[in-house]
Every structure is written in structure tokens, then in C-alpha cells.
Design an enzyme around this catalytic site. Structure first.
Site, PDB file in Angstrom:
ATOM      1  N   LYS A  48       0.738  -1.179   0.072  1.00  0.00           N
ATOM      2  CA  LYS A  48      -0.114  -0.190  -0.124  1.00  0.00           C
ATOM      3  C   LYS A  48       1.051   1.072  -0.085  1.00  0.00           C
ATOM      4  O   LYS A  48       0.508   2.186  -0.565  1.00  0.00           O
ATOM      5  CB  LYS A  48      -0.906  -0.005   1.302  1.00  0.00           C
ATOM      6  CG  LYS A  48      -2.047  -1.134   1.136  1.00  0.00           C
ATOM      7  CD  LYS A  48      -2.759  -1.191   2.487  1.00  0.00           C
ATOM      8  CE  LYS A  48      -3.488  -2.483   2.545  1.00  0.00           C
ATOM      9  NZ  LYS A  48      -4.307  -2.536   3.915  1.00  0.00           N
ATOM     10  N   GLN A  92      -4.185  -1.707  10.006  1.00  0.00           N
ATOM     11  CA  GLN A  92      -3.836  -3.043   9.533  1.00  0.00           C
ATOM     12  C   GLN A  92      -4.755  -4.124  10.219  1.00  0.00           C
ATOM     13  O   GLN A  92      -4.139  -4.330  11.386  1.00  0.00           O
ATOM     14  CB  GLN A  92      -2.539  -3.129   9.029  1.00  0.00           C
ATOM     15  CG  GLN A  92      -2.295  -4.305   8.220  1.00  0.00           C
ATOM     16  CD  GLN A  92      -2.967  -4.403   6.667  1.00  0.00           C
ATOM     17  OE1 GLN A  92      -2.980  -3.519   6.107  1.00  0.00           O
ATOM     18  NE2 GLN A  92      -3.510  -5.425   6.278  1.00  0.00           N
ATOM     19  N   ASP A 115     -10.443   3.117   4.883  1.00  0.00           N
ATOM     20  CA  ASP A 115     -10.845   1.797   4.677  1.00  0.00           C
ATOM     21  C   ASP A 115     -12.360   2.055   4.816  1.00  0.00           C
ATOM     22  O   ASP A 115     -12.745   0.904   4.301  1.00  0.00           O
ATOM     23  CB  ASP A 115     -10.144   0.984   5.745  1.00  0.00           C
ATOM     24  CG  ASP A 115      -9.167   0.310   5.561  1.00  0.00           C
ATOM     25  OD1 ASP A 115      -8.561   0.151   4.110  1.00  0.00           O
ATOM     26  OD2 ASP A 115      -8.047  -0.101   6.376  1.00  0.00           O
TER      27      ASP A 115
END
Ligand code: NDP
Length: 278
Positions: A48, A92, A115
Site C-alpha cells: 500500500k 491494518q 478503509d
């Protein structure tokens, strides 16, 4: 059979993002909070950040010892929420067992939640006025559109109802922007193959290698394979690619399908977060 090329389509999206970043006065910044030694999580964060770097987005990894307390994680997220230099925050997953995933995701400021996992952003998506759509569902819809697959009025069967893929994808597909007819299946679904065979478009987000076999699909179906499973050091999807591709009209490969689209969508969300910050 036509391959839906996620590498090629995501390159187009990343190019758009790079042009947008170029025009921005301040460089957007994405922070990944990593509370894990798991090599897969490390790899995802690295991928990412590399993708962010390539489009000109600043990024940073904030590491928290996996043995640290939940409070330490929550305090770190609070600091990032308050930091004007930080536009997007992602925590994460998975987190260690002693940390509540729910509390961690709720701690992220909704306007920095790239997200799209905060309940507020999930609610907006369900209401049909999405702000941050989770990256994988967003990437799936973009990919189908770019490949020229019509979604309006089509029957999309999604196998999987997770909070990060199946559920948000179903909401997005049935939104007034997309107008698909959606069936969602899961491990308690009876006669699963009757549902999958009825699909115009089949999305597999199951987490079981090569779960969807050719007897479960109809001729001419469009197949999207979200699965990423490591089998003997190889990446395998949730679809038995060789046999299913003989019946499908269009299919995504693994790797090179949904994965790169997910990363590209995260970058789009980060630029959106930077605009919101402004
Ligand atoms: P989860 O394990 O959270 O969810 C899996 C879903 O599949 C559940 O809803 C489960 O049902 C359902 N399921 C499991 N077994 C069966 C079965 N035998 N029949 C029908 N349904 C079943 O997985 P995720 O949604 O997080 O991920 C799915 C896959 O996608 C994984 O391989 C993951 O690695 C991959 N992934 C890929 C991404 C990408 O960028 N390409 C991003 C995110 C995930 P139930 O709810 O009843 O348990």
C-alpha cells in the site's frame, strides 16, 4: 473468454490519482498503523505504501508492539486523528487477540477512515450516500465498469458476507448508482450451487481455495474472484480458474485481478480524505 485485467485497469486508476495529487496544493498523507509481526500484514502495508509513493502520496507506518495494550493502540490512533498533517488512517487487520477490532476501528476519525470500516461510514454506504467505500468492493465495481460489464438490473450473486467485502459490496451493488439485483450467500446458505448458477455476475469472497467449481456456474457468467489464499507458496483464488474460465464470458485472475484494484481504491480514498481535511 475474456480476462478482466486488474493490473491494467488499476494502472489507469492510479494514473488518475497521480494527476489529481499533482494538482493538489498540499501532498496527501496516509498512515498505516501496524500492530502485528505477521509477514502477510507487513507485505500488505508495504504494498500500500509503495503504491502511495508511486502516485505522490506521502505515507508512514506507525508500528505498535503486538504485546502492547489496547489503550496504547487507541491513544496512537487519537494522536493521528488530531494531526493535521495526516489525511488517511488505516489500522491494518488482523489485530492481536487481546485487542478489540471493533474499538480500534471505531477510534479512527470518520473523516480519515480511508478503509471505510468505521460504523458511521458503513451507515452512509447502507443509506446509499457513501463517503468512504471499503477498497475491495469499490475496486470490484470500478473494475467491472471499466471492463464494460453492465450492472444495472443484472443479478449479482456474492458468496461471502464479511464486513470488509461481502456486505459492503452488496450495499454498493444495490445502491441507486449501480442498480444491480443482489443475492448474498454464506456458509449457512442451502443449495448454494442453485444460487451461483443463477448469477449473471458471480463474486467469490469466501477464503477457501478454488471453492467455486465449474459445476457451480452457468455458461456466459462473469466471474470476479476476490480470494487470496496462499497454497504451497502460491497465491490461489476462491475460484477454480482453469475449469471455470471455460464457461465464463469474463473472469478476473489471481493474482492480477481484484488485489491491485483494492490498492488503487485505497489511494482514491486517501485523496478524498485529503480533500475533506481541507
Ligand atoms: P471472511 O473469512 O471474513 O468471510 C468469508 C465468507 O465466506 C463468510 O461470509 C463465510 O460465511 C463465507 N463462507 C465460508 N465458507 C463458505 C462455504 N462453504 N459456503 C458458502 N460461504 C462460505 O473472508 P473475507 O471476506 O475477509 O475474505 C474473503 C477472501 O477474500 C479471502 O481469501 C481473503 O484473503 C480475500 N480478500 C482479498 C482482498 C483483495 O484485495 N483481493 C481483500 C480482502 C479479502 P459465514 O459468514 O457464514 O461464516
Amino acid at each position: 473468454m475474456d480476462i478482466i485485467d486488474g493490473d491494467e485497469i488499476s494502472a489507469r486508476v492510479r494514473n488518475e490519482v497521480a494527476n489529481e495529487v499533482d494538482r493538489m496544493v498540499r501532498t496527501p498523507k496516509l498512515v498505516a498503523v501496524l500492530m502485528s509481526d505477521d509477514p502477510a500484514s507487513e507485505t500488505y502495508v508495504r504494498m500500500k505504501r509503495q503504491a502511495a509513493d508511486e502516485v505522490g502520496i506521502d505515507s508512514e507506518t506507525v508500528r505498535i508492539d503486538p504485546d502492547a495494550s489496547e489503550d496504547e493502540l487507541l491513544e496512537t490512533v487519537e494522536e493521528l486523528n488530531a494531526d493535521d498533517e495526516v489525511d488517511g488512517i488505516l489500522v491494518q487487520l488482523p489485530l492481536p487477540d487481546h485487542v478489540s477490532e471493533e474499538r480500534a476501528l471505531e477510534a479512527v476519525a470518520p473523516e480519515k477512515d480511508v478503509d471505510g470500516f468505521h460504523p458511521f461510514n458503513k451507515g452512509l454506504l447502507m443509506e446509499g450516500r457513501p463517503r468512504f467505500v471499503p477498497a475491495t468492493p469499490k475496486g470490484v465495481v470500478r473494475m467491472l465498469r471499466e471492463h464494460g460489464v453492465g450492472l444495472e438490473g443484472k443479478h449479482v450473486v456474492v458468496v461471502g458476507r464479511s464486513d470488509i467485502v461481502g456486505k459492503p459490496l452488496a450495499s454498493l451493488l444495490m445502491s441507486r448508482d449501480v442498480n444491480a439485483t443482489v443475492t448474498v450467500c454464506h456458509s449457512r446458505t442451502e443449495s448454494l450451487e442453485e444460487h451461483t448458477r443463477a448469477a449473471d455476475i458471480l463474486v467469490a469472497a469466501v477464503g477457501v481455495p478454488e471453492f467455486i467449481t465449474s459445476d457451480m456456474v452457468s455458461e456466459g457468467v462473469v466471474v470476479v474472484d476476490v480470494g487470496i489464499n496462499r497454497v504451497d507458496d502460491e497465491l490461489v483464488g476462491d475460484v477454480a480458474y482453469d475449469e471455470v474460465s471455460e464457461k465464463a464470458s469474463d473472469i478476473t485472475p489471481v493474482p492480477g485481478g481484484v488485489g491491485p484494484m483494492t490498492v488503487a481504491s485505497l489511494l482514491e480514498n486517501t485523496v478524498k480524505a485529503a480533500r475533506l481535511q481541507k
